[in-house]
Design an enzyme around this catalytic site. Sequence first.
Site, PDB file in Angstrom:
ATOM      1  N   LYS A 126      32.336 -21.152 -84.682  1.00 15.62           N
ATOM      2  CA  LYS A 126      32.377 -22.147 -85.748  1.00 15.62           C
ATOM      3  C   LYS A 126      33.318 -21.653 -86.832  1.00 15.62           C
ATOM      4  CE  LYS A 126      29.161 -25.097 -84.274  1.00 15.62           C
ATOM      5  NZ  LYS A 126      29.406 -26.542 -84.050  1.00 15.62           N
TER       6      LYS A 126
ATOM      7  N   GLY B 155      26.446 -29.408 -76.602  1.00 15.82           N
ATOM      8  CA  GLY B 155      25.022 -29.145 -76.675  1.00 15.82           C
ATOM      9  C   GLY B 155      24.558 -29.373 -78.092  1.00 15.82           C
TER      10      GLY B 155
ATOM     11  N   LYS C   1      33.072 -20.201 -78.106  1.00 17.28           N
ATOM     12  CA  LYS C   1      33.427 -21.078 -79.230  1.00 17.28           C
ATOM     13  C   LYS C   1      32.898 -20.441 -80.496  1.00 17.28           C
ATOM     14  CE  LYS C   1      31.186 -25.445 -80.570  1.00 17.28           C
ATOM     15  NZ  LYS C   1      30.859 -26.795 -80.059  1.00 17.28           N
TER      16      LYS C   1
HETATM   17  O1  OSB Z   1      29.247 -29.407 -83.143  1.00 20.66           O
HETATM   18  O2  OSB Z   1      28.902 -28.850 -81.136  1.00 20.66           O
HETATM   19  C1  OSB Z   1      28.488 -28.968 -82.286  1.00 20.66           C
HETATM   20  C2  OSB Z   1      24.952 -27.546 -82.517  1.00 20.66           C
HETATM   21  C3  OSB Z   1      24.371 -28.446 -83.380  1.00 20.66           C
HETATM   22  C4  OSB Z   1      25.129 -29.454 -83.908  1.00 20.66           C
HETATM   23  C5  OSB Z   1      26.480 -29.580 -83.566  1.00 20.66           C
HETATM   24  C6  OSB Z   1      27.061 -28.683 -82.679  1.00 20.66           C
HETATM   25  C7  OSB Z   1      26.288 -27.632 -82.184  1.00 20.66           C
HETATM   26  C8  OSB Z   1      26.811 -26.570 -81.342  1.00 20.66           C
HETATM   27  C9  OSB Z   1      25.816 -25.827 -80.470  1.00 20.66           C
HETATM   28  O3  OSB Z   1      27.949 -26.164 -81.391  1.00 20.66           O
HETATM   29  C10 OSB Z   1      25.913 -26.171 -79.069  1.00 20.66           C
HETATM   30  C11 OSB Z   1      24.810 -25.543 -78.239  1.00 20.66           C
HETATM   31  O4  OSB Z   1      24.874 -24.357 -77.946  1.00 20.66           O
HETATM   32  O5  OSB Z   1      23.875 -26.273 -77.865  1.00 20.66           O
HETATM   33 MG    MG Z   2      31.101 -29.796 -82.169  1.00 21.34          MG
END
Ligand code: OSB
Ligand code: MG
Length: 384
Positions: free
Chosen positions: A179, A306, A177
């Site tokens: 961002k 997560g 994934k």
């Molecule tokens: O949007 O999924 C999300 C982390 C912090 C806040 C929001 C998100 C995330 C992640 C990280 O995408 C997920 C992880 O590796 O724990």
């Molecule tokens: Mg998310």
Amino acid sequence: MATTVLPSPTAALERLTVPSIDRIDLVTVRLPFVSPFGTSVHVWTDKEALLLGLGSGGVTAWSECVSDPDPFYSPETNETVRHIVKDFLLPVVEPGITLAELESRFRRVRGHGMAKATIENGILILLALERGVPLHELLGRPARRIMSGLSIGLKDTKDELLSAVEHAVARNYHRVKMKVKKGQDIDWVSAVRERFPDLRLMVDANGDYTPADIDHLKQLDAFGLMMVEQPLAYTDIFEHAALQREMTTPICLDESILSLADAKAAVELRACRIINIKQGRVGGLLEAMRIASYAAANGIPVWSGGMDETGIGRAVNIHLQTADGFTLPGDTSETSNYFDEDIVDTPVVLADDGFIEIPAGPGLGVRVLPDRIVKRMVRMERLR
Ligand code: OSB
Ligand code: MG
């Protein structure tokens, strides 16, 4: 559309009773990230986590709240959680009541799912420890290996992004994934796709776009993405339905889904074809299992999100993924992706084929290291 309802996956769990609790600690720890985690809403440089310690006899269960010190992902923060846990939730936790009764008492407090999850999960972990069984067994689920997924934050350059993806591919992660945000999306996805044509790839916008961006977002359809996660506002379901009608890429909702009722609304409105379940965001493991089961019955795959958790929360997410419905790889990655040194003793590592083993042993199966907690502790409050 008539949605299908299956027998409750949590009926037996709702009959479990709250054990007596003779010690309660709220501990805040701060762990530096190996590198900053950038999203459209914030760049986090460390994980500040609120931990709840529940002691009963000689047994201590540790539970981690998924909130951050800031309200940039969710309205809840570590301080609102502290307030709600101390002043409204713990006072209604009574030994001998069923978990159904506990959930019903918690329902009087509106929202604050992360606070509720911290206590409910702590009680479940304590019950598993007292019975000497792994958490997934208490949840009624057989052990299985868990799929892995890496969440790559926003990077300063495409080269940095490509080398992060390269690392994920080398480790055999089951999906990647990345961002995205306004102004850092199409070109960046295109660069990754060009270099990795067959990669199982998805994007997460954390609500950075508006319905005015529909034509822009439709460009993502060219890249064969598994899904686009939370493109529109963090509270929205309705506008996502309009977007999903225009896009071929499945939409996955994260922030918008705070309960089973939200999941039903999203599925009925066809606002998404996939759901990211974060047990903390939806109020705990029981509601997470209800959503997963409802989604499975309606052809909607789910995965475990997560929150950059320490090894405590990471282990909870791993146990949860034994539940029915978790058919897609989640944001469950190796500990070393976030921390050089965790507060639990068995770091999450991927096997050669990218799978993750459930930590063996009672409760979470990981050992919380008191010296590491002390090393990372920034606040400690003994409540009982
Ligand atoms: O949007 O999924 C999300 C982390 C912090 C806040 C929001 C998100 C995330 C992640 C990280 O995408 C997920 C992880 O590796 O724990
Ligand atoms: Mg998310």
